[in-house]
Scaffold this active site. Structure first.
Site, PDB file in Angstrom:
ATOM      1  CD  GLU A  45      -8.075  23.920  -1.270  1.00 24.36           C
ATOM      2  OE1 GLU A  45      -6.869  23.960  -1.556  1.00 24.36           O
ATOM      3  OE2 GLU A  45      -8.855  23.053  -1.713  1.00 24.36           O
ATOM      4  CE  LYS A  47     -12.102  21.606  -3.775  1.00 26.08           C
ATOM      5  NZ  LYS A  47     -11.552  20.267  -3.447  1.00 26.08           N
ATOM      6  CE  LYS A 104      -5.307  23.034  -4.443  1.00 23.57           C
ATOM      7  NZ  LYS A 104      -6.013  22.119  -3.533  1.00 23.57           N
ATOM      8  CD  GLU A 152      -1.780  18.816  -6.423  1.00 30.88           C
ATOM      9  OE1 GLU A 152      -2.169  19.602  -5.546  1.00 30.88           O
ATOM     10  OE2 GLU A 152      -2.436  18.553  -7.447  1.00 30.88           O
ATOM     11  CG  ASN A 174      -4.350  15.713  -5.275  1.00 32.92           C
ATOM     12  OD1 ASN A 174      -5.261  15.174  -4.658  1.00 32.92           O
ATOM     13  ND2 ASN A 174      -4.520  16.806  -6.002  1.00 32.92           N
ATOM     14  CD  GLU A 205      -1.771  18.956  -2.286  1.00 26.68           C
ATOM     15  OE1 GLU A 205      -2.567  19.558  -3.029  1.00 26.68           O
ATOM     16  OE2 GLU A 205      -0.563  18.836  -2.553  1.00 26.68           O
ATOM     17  CB  SER A 206      -7.509  15.362  -2.554  1.00 33.83           C
ATOM     18  OG  SER A 206      -7.266  16.513  -3.304  1.00 33.83           O
TER      19      SER A 206
END
Length: 247
Positions: A45, A47, A104, A152, A174, A205-206
């Site tokens: 990603e 970001k 996103k 998500e 997430n 994710e994350s």
């Protein structure tokens, strides 16, 4: 080079990116292909910031994607401008590398879905907790335009509901609680365990800070990890993340 020369070159590249008119390949097929080779897929990603603050402003998208494209199965690109300092122009840059691209944003409208389609991405993020009952209307609309929605969730109840409704969509799990923004890989693992074997593709994710985190998620049943902050701070991490095996 002095500052004016640097900013002039970046501006030239930005103007050239506006002319890009290509479509990204399937995210689903690319993840499946990587898994068939025995590896966890890496979605890298771009970001620049988050609600926690600025992550990195000195890393331009060309430098990032040039390096990361050697290792990533696909890209995720923030377009939200206020908290994440994102922009559709970063999507245009990502598209030039021939990888699947995830749009996103905090998508709440068909206008955003159409923007994603017009940009040429393969996938779009839809957040169950944000959209509530309107989730599937937007998911169906996205699919009607040829997009692959990534749904998500951040809790077990929503995860089970999604896979019971449509197990063939990509399920993004997430590890960040989207209410208070706390991060816990234990939470992500718990959610994965509730739906593994039911969802066709699980993307964690994350919270992935290194290879050990990614390996743990792969062992639990993740097909891919989406990594932003850690890669923005250390692009070399992509080498290790791209070599994580799946069982």
């Amino acid at each position: 080079m002095d500052f004016l020369s640097i900013i002039g070159e970046l501006t030239r590249r930005r103007v050239e990116a506006l002319k890009v008119n290509v479509s990204a390949p399937s995210m689903i097929k690319s993840i499946e292909r990587r898994n068939s080779e025995g590896y966890l897929a890496l979605i890298a990603e771009y970001k620049r910031a988050s609600p926690s603050g600025v992550i990195r402003l000195d890393l331009d998208p060309w430098t990032y994607f040039n390096f990361i494209s050697q290792y990533a199965t696909g890209f995720s690109v923030l377009v939200e401008p206020f908290y994440f300092l994102g922009s559709p122009i970063f999507v245009k840059v990502a598209l030039t590398y021939g990888k699947p691209v995830l749009y996103k944003d905090f998508v709440i409208s068909k206008e955003q879905v159409r923007e994603a389609r017009e940009l040429g991405v393969s996938s779009i993020l839809l957040i169950k907790r944000l959209l509530g009952d309107s989730l599937w209307e937007l998911a169906d609309y996205a699919m009607s335009l040829g997009l692959e929605p990534l749904i998500e969730v951040d809790n077990e109840e929503d995860a089970v509901e999604v896979v019971n409704t449509n197990p063939n969509v990509m399920l993004g799990i997430n590890s960040r609680d989207l209410g208070n923004l706390s991060v816990s890989l234990d939470r992500a693992v718990s959610i994965i365990r509730a739906v593994r074997g039911k969802a066709s593709i699980i993307i964690a994710e994350s919270g992935v800070k290194g290879v050990d985190d990614a390996s743990r998620l792969a062992r639990e049943g993740a097909n891919a990890v989406l990594v932003g902050t850690a890669l923005m701070r250390n692009m070399e991490l992509a080498r290790g993340l791209s070599s994580v095996a799946i069982k």
